[in-house]
Design a protein around this motif. Structure first.
Motif, PDB file in Angstrom:
ATOM      1  N   MET A 182       0.633  -1.082  -0.104  1.00 40.98           N
ATOM      2  CA  MET A 182      -0.005  -0.053  -0.176  1.00 40.98           C
ATOM      3  C   MET A 182       0.387   1.445   0.148  1.00 40.98           C
ATOM      4  SD  MET A 182      -3.048   0.982   3.014  1.00 40.98           S
ATOM      5  CE  MET A 182      -4.434   0.964   1.497  1.00 40.98           C
ATOM      6  N   THR A 183       1.956   0.874   1.262  1.00 41.46           N
ATOM      7  CA  THR A 183       2.848   2.271   0.974  1.00 41.46           C
ATOM      8  C   THR A 183       3.323   2.389  -0.462  1.00 41.46           C
ATOM      9  OG1 THR A 183       3.833   1.873   3.332  1.00 41.46           O
ATOM     10  CG2 THR A 183       4.827   3.165   2.312  1.00 41.46           C
ATOM     11  N   LEU A 184       3.555   1.737  -1.570  1.00 40.70           N
ATOM     12  CA  LEU A 184       4.406   1.144  -2.078  1.00 40.70           C
ATOM     13  C   LEU A 184       3.468   1.925  -2.966  1.00 40.70           C
ATOM     14  CD1 LEU A 184       6.313  -1.619  -2.588  1.00 40.70           C
ATOM     15  CD2 LEU A 184       7.235   0.804  -2.043  1.00 40.70           C
ATOM     16  N   GLU A 185       2.659   1.573  -3.256  1.00 44.11           N
ATOM     17  CA  GLU A 185       1.330   2.461  -4.208  1.00 44.11           C
ATOM     18  C   GLU A 185       1.022   3.863  -4.195  1.00 44.11           C
ATOM     19  OE1 GLU A 185      -2.890   0.358  -3.790  1.00 44.11           O
ATOM     20  OE2 GLU A 185      -3.290   0.647  -5.491  1.00 44.11           O
ATOM     21  N   ALA A 186       1.346   4.376  -3.111  1.00 41.29           N
ATOM     22  CA  ALA A 186       0.569   5.982  -2.769  1.00 41.29           C
ATOM     23  C   ALA A 186       1.985   6.540  -3.372  1.00 41.29           C
ATOM     24  CB  ALA A 186       0.297   5.436  -1.237  1.00 41.29           C
ATOM     25  N   LEU A 187       2.672   6.476  -3.024  1.00 33.14           N
ATOM     26  CA  LEU A 187       4.350   7.170  -3.201  1.00 33.14           C
ATOM     27  C   LEU A 187       4.747   6.888  -4.639  1.00 33.14           C
ATOM     28  CD1 LEU A 187       6.965   4.718  -1.184  1.00 33.14           C
ATOM     29  CD2 LEU A 187       6.338   7.963  -1.047  1.00 33.14           C
ATOM     30  N   SER A 188       3.594   5.664  -5.574  1.00 34.61           N
ATOM     31  CA  SER A 188       4.279   5.704  -7.136  1.00 34.61           C
ATOM     32  C   SER A 188       2.447   6.443  -7.119  1.00 34.61           C
ATOM     33  CB  SER A 188       4.128   4.371  -8.085  1.00 34.61           C
ATOM     34  OG  SER A 188       2.850   4.059  -7.149  1.00 34.61           O
ATOM     35  N   ASP A 189       1.497   6.245  -6.705  1.00 37.76           N
ATOM     36  CA  ASP A 189       0.674   7.382  -6.963  1.00 37.76           C
ATOM     37  C   ASP A 189       0.804   9.060  -7.278  1.00 37.76           C
ATOM     38  OD1 ASP A 189      -1.063   5.521  -7.652  1.00 37.76           O
ATOM     39  OD2 ASP A 189      -2.505   5.797  -6.018  1.00 37.76           O
ATOM     40  N   ALA A 190       1.582   9.282  -5.846  1.00 31.62           N
ATOM     41  CA  ALA A 190       2.169  10.766  -5.740  1.00 31.62           C
ATOM     42  C   ALA A 190       3.053  11.396  -6.498  1.00 31.62           C
ATOM     43  CB  ALA A 190       2.868  10.386  -3.907  1.00 31.62           C
ATOM     44  N   GLY A 191       3.900  10.019  -7.289  1.00 31.30           N
ATOM     45  CA  GLY A 191       5.044  10.629  -8.696  1.00 31.30           C
ATOM     46  C   GLY A 191       4.136  10.776  -9.569  1.00 31.30           C
ATOM     47  N   PRO A 197       6.170   9.124 -15.325  1.00 30.92           N
ATOM     48  CA  PRO A 197       5.199   7.570 -15.464  1.00 30.92           C
ATOM     49  C   PRO A 197       5.918   6.934 -14.790  1.00 30.92           C
ATOM     50  CG  PRO A 197       6.881   8.222 -16.888  1.00 30.92           C
ATOM     51  CD  PRO A 197       7.438   9.433 -15.657  1.00 30.92           C
ATOM     52  N   ARG A 198       4.265   5.824 -14.403  1.00 32.79           N
ATOM     53  CA  ARG A 198       3.799   5.087 -13.572  1.00 32.79           C
ATOM     54  C   ARG A 198       5.043   4.601 -13.049  1.00 32.79           C
ATOM     55  NH1 ARG A 198       0.767   4.458  -9.137  1.00 32.79           N
ATOM     56  NH2 ARG A 198      -1.401   4.899 -10.543  1.00 32.79           N
ATOM     57  N   ASN A 199       5.782   3.566 -14.649  1.00 36.93           N
ATOM     58  CA  ASN A 199       6.740   2.572 -14.117  1.00 36.93           C
ATOM     59  C   ASN A 199       8.310   2.799 -13.126  1.00 36.93           C
ATOM     60  OD1 ASN A 199       7.619  -0.101 -14.159  1.00 36.93           O
ATOM     61  ND2 ASN A 199       8.207   0.421 -16.452  1.00 36.93           N
ATOM     62  N   LEU A 200       8.115   4.537 -13.895  1.00 35.93           N
ATOM     63  CA  LEU A 200       9.206   4.912 -12.932  1.00 35.93           C
ATOM     64  C   LEU A 200       8.815   5.351 -11.552  1.00 35.93           C
ATOM     65  CD1 LEU A 200      12.470   6.216 -13.329  1.00 35.93           C
ATOM     66  CD2 LEU A 200      11.127   7.753 -14.133  1.00 35.93           C
ATOM     67  N   ALA A 201       8.397   5.416 -11.563  1.00 38.57           N
ATOM     68  CA  ALA A 201       7.619   6.075 -10.075  1.00 38.57           C
ATOM     69  C   ALA A 201       7.964   4.847  -9.150  1.00 38.57           C
ATOM     70  CB  ALA A 201       6.401   6.812  -9.854  1.00 38.57           C
ATOM     71  N   LEU A 202       7.175   3.848  -9.011  1.00 35.09           N
ATOM     72  CA  LEU A 202       7.223   2.494  -8.641  1.00 35.09           C
ATOM     73  C   LEU A 202       8.245   1.770  -8.499  1.00 35.09           C
ATOM     74  CD1 LEU A 202       5.101   0.539  -7.332  1.00 35.09           C
ATOM     75  CD2 LEU A 202       4.772  -0.639  -9.476  1.00 35.09           C
ATOM     76  N   LYS A 203       9.117   1.683 -10.093  1.00 34.10           N
ATOM     77  CA  LYS A 203      10.435   1.641  -9.242  1.00 34.10           C
ATOM     78  C   LYS A 203      11.305   2.604  -8.654  1.00 34.10           C
ATOM     79  CE  LYS A 203      10.982  -1.169 -13.289  1.00 34.10           C
ATOM     80  NZ  LYS A 203      11.264  -2.048 -14.882  1.00 34.10           N
ATOM     81  N   LEU A 204      11.408   3.612  -8.063  1.00 33.08           N
ATOM     82  CA  LEU A 204      12.025   3.601  -6.828  1.00 33.08           C
ATOM     83  C   LEU A 204      11.699   3.888  -6.227  1.00 33.08           C
ATOM     84  CD1 LEU A 204      12.531   7.516  -9.996  1.00 33.08           C
ATOM     85  CD2 LEU A 204      13.481   5.513  -9.242  1.00 33.08           C
ATOM     86  N   ALA A 205       9.908   4.098  -5.486  1.00 32.14           N
ATOM     87  CA  ALA A 205       9.961   3.476  -4.871  1.00 32.14           C
ATOM     88  C   ALA A 205      10.059   2.428  -3.634  1.00 32.14           C
ATOM     89  CB  ALA A 205       8.123   3.298  -4.585  1.00 32.14           C
ATOM     90  N   ALA A 206      10.159   1.153  -5.119  1.00 35.31           N
ATOM     91  CA  ALA A 206      10.333  -0.204  -4.074  1.00 35.31           C
ATOM     92  C   ALA A 206      12.038  -0.261  -3.956  1.00 35.31           C
ATOM     93  CB  ALA A 206      10.276  -1.410  -5.754  1.00 35.31           C
ATOM     94  N   GLN A 207      12.516   0.556  -4.601  1.00 37.04           N
ATOM     95  CA  GLN A 207      13.849   0.468  -4.584  1.00 37.04           C
ATOM     96  C   GLN A 207      13.901   0.639  -3.479  1.00 37.04           C
ATOM     97  OE1 GLN A 207      16.705  -1.247  -6.622  1.00 37.04           O
ATOM     98  NE2 GLN A 207      18.062  -0.672  -5.110  1.00 37.04           N
ATOM     99  N   THR A 208      13.804   2.020  -3.081  1.00 39.36           N
ATOM    100  CA  THR A 208      13.705   3.289  -2.243  1.00 39.36           C
ATOM    101  C   THR A 208      13.675   2.160  -0.825  1.00 39.36           C
ATOM    102  OG1 THR A 208      13.810   5.161  -2.947  1.00 39.36           O
ATOM    103  CG2 THR A 208      12.894   5.163  -1.001  1.00 39.36           C
ATOM    104  N   MET A 209      12.940   1.794  -1.045  1.00 39.46           N
ATOM    105  CA  MET A 209      12.195   0.670   0.469  1.00 39.46           C
ATOM    106  C   MET A 209      13.127  -0.667   0.641  1.00 39.46           C
ATOM    107  SD  MET A 209       8.479  -1.372   0.798  1.00 39.46           S
ATOM    108  CE  MET A 209       7.256   0.105   0.896  1.00 39.46           C
ATOM    109  N   LEU A 210      13.282  -1.078  -0.511  1.00 41.01           N
ATOM    110  CA  LEU A 210      14.287  -2.725  -0.999  1.00 41.01           C
ATOM    111  C   LEU A 210      15.656  -1.784   0.240  1.00 41.01           C
ATOM    112  CD1 LEU A 210      14.947  -5.185  -1.331  1.00 41.01           C
ATOM    113  CD2 LEU A 210      15.699  -4.290  -3.273  1.00 41.01           C
TER     114      LEU A 210
END
Ligand code: NAD
Length: 268
Positions: A182-191, A197-210
């Motif tokens: 849910m956190t990753l979804e919210a962060l990528s929505d914010a991006g 672009p959704r894909n870039l926002a999600l990859k950046l958010a997921a890598q940041t969490m990792l």
């Protein structure tokens, strides 16, 4: 000799574990048997596609395996235990991953001296990054605990804990992937909201969490210290922190864990 693993219940967690155990080379699909409800054609098909044996007979799962993993919803546990009771002869190990079901409840529904462990894994076992904790029953042997540890360590980390920890562990790491998603979804929505672009926002958010999780695990530092290091004086991060505090971010997470914890205790 290859380890024969049986799953009673072939849903989301069973499938994550099957893929994780086989990818880790701990066992092979031909040594895995899994059962599902006869109405659950899709789970049975997935099991077959993975190269494992699919069945609707829970007793066959127990008979044909060295370890039986109980992976049905908590409300189904009593009827399944009544069904397999007589074929689950000690020292065959029963590994229950069912939320909230206590060792006492499990043991009292099995034959006397049953070897039982209560385990809480999570779905990242699928990608060998699971977080698992387990508590051992009265009659589980050293070897049972070692086997449990080696199985779940092959798909992430695995800690043996007192059973009194299990309900809150369920709420932290068993349910935890959902909070992270849910956190990753919210962060990528914010991006996306601000033009990424959704894909870039999600990859950046997921890598940041990792990366942040890795820093916690590898440095052993308190997260508050590392959070402080990201916040420059009068910078943008401290403004974001202020907003998260104002919106009750910490309390929301702690309340979410409490809700899951209370629900887990109800199941027991
Ligand atoms: P699910 O609904 O995806 O799967 C349940 C499976 O049980 C299905 O394959 C269903 O056909 C089967 N089933 C139903 N009745 C049955 C019966 N009488 N005999 C044999 N199989 C039967 O559920 P899930 O998310 O995989 O959860 C299963 C258990 O694992 C729960 O107790 C849950 O608390 C625990 N668990 C789940 C997760 C998770 O992330 N999903 C994590 C840790 C623990």
């Amino acid at each position: 000799m290859a380890l024969k693993v049986g799953f009673i219940g072939a849903g989301k967690i069973a499938q994550s574990l099957i893929k994780g155990f086989t990818n880790a080379g701990l066992t092979a699909p031909q040594h895995i048997i899994a059962s599902a409800s006869k109405n659950d054609v899709s789970d049975l098909e997935v099991i077959q596609k993975l190269g494992c044996t699919a069945t609707t007979k829970n007793t066959a799962v127990v008979r044909q395996s060295d370890i039986a993993v109980l992976a049905v919803k908590p409300n189904i546990v009593p009827e399944v235990l009544a069904e397999i009771r007589d074929v689950l002869e000690p020292p065959k190990l029963l590994v229950s991953v069912a939320m909230g079901i206590t060792l006492r409840k499990l043991e009292s529904s099995c034959l006397e001296n049953a070897h039982v462990v209560r385990v809480m894994p999570n779905t990242p076992c699928l990608v060998a990054t699971g977080a698992t904790a387990f508590a051992s029953g009265r009659y589980a042997s050293e070897e049972d605990c070692e086997l449990t540890k080696s199985l779940f360590s092959s798909v992430g980390t695995c800690y043996q804990v007192p059973e009194s920890y299990m309900d809150v562990i369920t709420a932290i790491s068993g349910s935890g992937p959902a909070y992270m998603f849910m956190t990753l979804e919210a962060l990528s929505d914010a991006g996306v909201r601000h033009g990424l672009p959704r894909n870039l926002a999600l990859k950046l958010a997921a890598q940041t969490m990792l990366g942040s999780a890795k820093m916690v695990l590898e440095t052993g530092q308190h997260p508050a210290v590392m959070k402080g290091e990201v916040c420059s004086p009068a910078g943008c991060t401290i403004d974001a922190m202020h907003m998260l505090e104002k919106e009750g971010f910490r309390a929301a997470l702690m309340n979410a864990v409490e809700a899951a914890y209370l629900r887990t205790r109800e199941a027991g």
